[in-house]
Design a protein around this motif. Sequence first.
Motif, PDB file in Angstrom:
ATOM      1  N   LYS A  21       0.841  -1.202   0.000  1.00 43.17           N
ATOM      2  CA  LYS A  21       0.000   0.000   0.000  1.00 43.17           C
ATOM      3  C   LYS A  21       0.877   1.254   0.000  1.00 43.17           C
ATOM      4  CE  LYS A  21      -3.994   2.039   2.204  1.00 43.17           C
ATOM      5  NZ  LYS A  21      -4.879   2.066   3.354  1.00 43.17           N
ATOM      6  N   ASN A  22       1.900   1.234   0.852  1.00 43.38           N
ATOM      7  CA  ASN A  22       2.799   2.386   0.912  1.00 43.38           C
ATOM      8  C   ASN A  22       3.553   2.593  -0.393  1.00 43.38           C
ATOM      9  OD1 ASN A  22       2.125   3.102   3.475  1.00 43.38           O
ATOM     10  ND2 ASN A  22       3.654   1.759   4.402  1.00 43.38           N
ATOM     11  N   GLU A  48       1.919  10.573  -4.657  1.00 41.11           N
ATOM     12  CA  GLU A  48       2.116  10.725  -6.114  1.00 41.11           C
ATOM     13  C   GLU A  48       1.073   9.928  -6.902  1.00 41.11           C
ATOM     14  OE1 GLU A  48       4.705  10.041  -4.042  1.00 41.11           O
ATOM     15  OE2 GLU A  48       5.541  12.066  -4.109  1.00 41.11           O
ATOM     16  N   PHE A  49       0.714   8.760  -6.361  1.00 40.54           N
ATOM     17  CA  PHE A  49      -0.292   7.936  -7.043  1.00 40.54           C
ATOM     18  C   PHE A  49      -1.586   8.736  -7.219  1.00 40.54           C
ATOM     19  CE2 PHE A  49      -4.198   5.577  -6.176  1.00 40.54           C
ATOM     20  CZ  PHE A  49      -4.234   4.683  -7.239  1.00 40.54           C
ATOM     21  N   PHE A  50      -2.026   9.390  -6.159  1.00 42.57           N
ATOM     22  CA  PHE A  50      -3.295  10.141  -6.226  1.00 42.57           C
ATOM     23  C   PHE A  50      -3.163  11.363  -7.146  1.00 42.57           C
ATOM     24  CE2 PHE A  50      -3.706   7.604  -2.403  1.00 42.57           C
ATOM     25  CZ  PHE A  50      -4.946   7.036  -2.622  1.00 42.57           C
ATOM     26  N   LYS A  78       9.817   3.744  -7.808  1.00 42.07           N
ATOM     27  CA  LYS A  78       8.532   3.958  -7.142  1.00 42.07           C
ATOM     28  C   LYS A  78       7.622   4.797  -8.041  1.00 42.07           C
ATOM     29  CE  LYS A  78       6.645   5.131  -2.710  1.00 42.07           C
ATOM     30  NZ  LYS A  78       6.804   5.814  -1.454  1.00 42.07           N
ATOM     31  N   ARG A  79       8.219   5.755  -8.734  1.00 41.51           N
ATOM     32  CA  ARG A  79       7.439   6.622  -9.613  1.00 41.51           C
ATOM     33  C   ARG A  79       6.726   5.791 -10.688  1.00 41.51           C
ATOM     34  NH1 ARG A  79       9.445  10.089 -14.311  1.00 41.51           N
ATOM     35  NH2 ARG A  79       7.527  11.167 -14.847  1.00 41.51           N
ATOM     36  N   ASN A 129      -5.957  -9.584   2.823  1.00 42.87           N
ATOM     37  CA  ASN A 129      -4.980  -8.515   2.894  1.00 42.87           C
ATOM     38  C   ASN A 129      -5.777  -7.258   3.278  1.00 42.87           C
ATOM     39  OD1 ASN A 129      -3.455  -6.290   2.179  1.00 42.87           O
ATOM     40  ND2 ASN A 129      -2.887  -7.058   0.158  1.00 42.87           N
ATOM     41  N   LYS A 130      -5.834  -7.005   4.602  1.00 43.95           N
ATOM     42  CA  LYS A 130      -6.724  -5.942   5.098  1.00 43.95           C
ATOM     43  C   LYS A 130      -6.409  -4.543   4.584  1.00 43.95           C
ATOM     44  CE  LYS A 130      -8.909  -7.886   9.108  1.00 43.95           C
ATOM     45  NZ  LYS A 130      -8.744  -8.164  10.517  1.00 43.95           N
ATOM     46  N   PRO A 131      -5.142  -4.113   4.586  1.00 43.03           N
ATOM     47  CA  PRO A 131      -4.880  -2.725   4.162  1.00 43.03           C
ATOM     48  C   PRO A 131      -5.389  -2.426   2.754  1.00 43.03           C
ATOM     49  CG  PRO A 131      -2.917  -3.714   5.106  1.00 43.03           C
ATOM     50  CD  PRO A 131      -3.913  -4.806   4.989  1.00 43.03           C
TER      51      PRO A 131
END
Length: 467
Positions: A28-29, A35-37, A143-144, A190-192
Amino acid sequence: MRFKDYIYENSPIYVQNLFCTAYGLIEKNKRFSKEFFTYLEWLEESQYWGEQEIYDYKLRELRQIYQHAFTTVPFYKEKYKKAGLSLNHIQELEDAKKIPILKKAEIRKHWKEMVSNKSPDGKLYPRQTSGSSGMALDFYTTKRSINFQWALWWRLRQQYGVNFGDKSLSFIGKITVPIQQVNPPFWRVNKPLNQHLVNMQHIKDENIKFFIDYIDQEKFIFFSGYPSIIYSFCHIVESLGLIIKNPPKFVFTGAEKLLANQKFCIERVLQCIVTDHYGFSEGAGNATRCKHGNYHEDFEFGHLEPNQKTLLTPNTFSGEILATGFANYGMPFIRYNVGDTATWTTEKCNCGRNSSTIVNIDGRNEDFIITPEGLTMKIHSYLFKDTKEIQECQIVQYKLGEVVFRIVQRPGYTTWNEIHLRQKVRKWISSSIVVNFEYVDEIERTDSGKFKAVVSYIDINNIEVHI
Ligand SMILES: [Zn+2]
């Protein structure tokens, strides 16, 4: 088996769920950062840009990644200088055609020299995928790039009204529920990510009622995953004459081509919208299917162009897909031959998008074998990691119940490799399929010179008549 996998498989179910949750938190992190949003919001708007706006954007991005590669990646600098190209080679989009193609074999040999010595995006994430030749391909992403690709996938989901965080069920190949488990629950949580997970090995006749009760009780908004696995599930439900009272509203598939017979069966059983996107783990491009059934190049993320273009009609042409990614500055992919072919059209799509329209992604059907249980499976993705002693492998299926691994060995290959491959097949594919080996000096190419990863003498589109 890796130690981590051993611990996981031998832990009680609640601990396995904790593992899934911990994995979910990490993912999730990584995937859904700020940046995702930002990307997601921007992508909502950019998808309806006009032709000129798209052209300008692509030219700018192409020039930028080319110059970045030229100046900071030793591998590209040498390659492009040898081809007689200059730093300012890209003046218009058409100039891309003179850039030498990037082949998988080159990446295997030079992937460490393909890393930029001045990446603006920080940490590199190592990744591995198995190419169509059956050999593992190592590469790095950033990550980008991960954020950007996930934003594309979520743009598709939002288009249908799915909200971020909605409950989903994923049908995956990775073993989340150990194969030796014979009683439910055949799922983990996978709760998160509010994501439940099932793996294909438990989808069989005797377990199907447990799955149906569980789906009816959980009321998932959408299913995602490999089309061949979701199809296998639906196929069993249908053949046993069972009904799902609370099906999901949507099914989003990826990683494999969604075959027409799979789509129809899933639609019949789940009575919902079934759609897909075209993408690949190297993350150098993507195409998303619109409500009118066409794929649109996600031009924001990468440039997809045809190689060895063949005109089919005045308005349609086919070719191998060459992809140039705009998001990975850590290890750029420029004019990368992905190994798939597609058919483009120059006609406008009625959905109003102006990005290139792809009517079909062709070359993926041949990756399937059929197991004795009647599952169609793309098997290279699971089997050929950590197989450095194998130069090439072609899988041949002459009849149901058996597969032949035709292998070109490399130094160090021993009978241990045979044992290891058989174990993997039993674990990932089928516990009853017979695996035979054949050793050759080279693997024959097709008339057009193409390597075929899987040669099947069984018609997968008419699988029902064979089982
Ligand atoms: Zn469209």
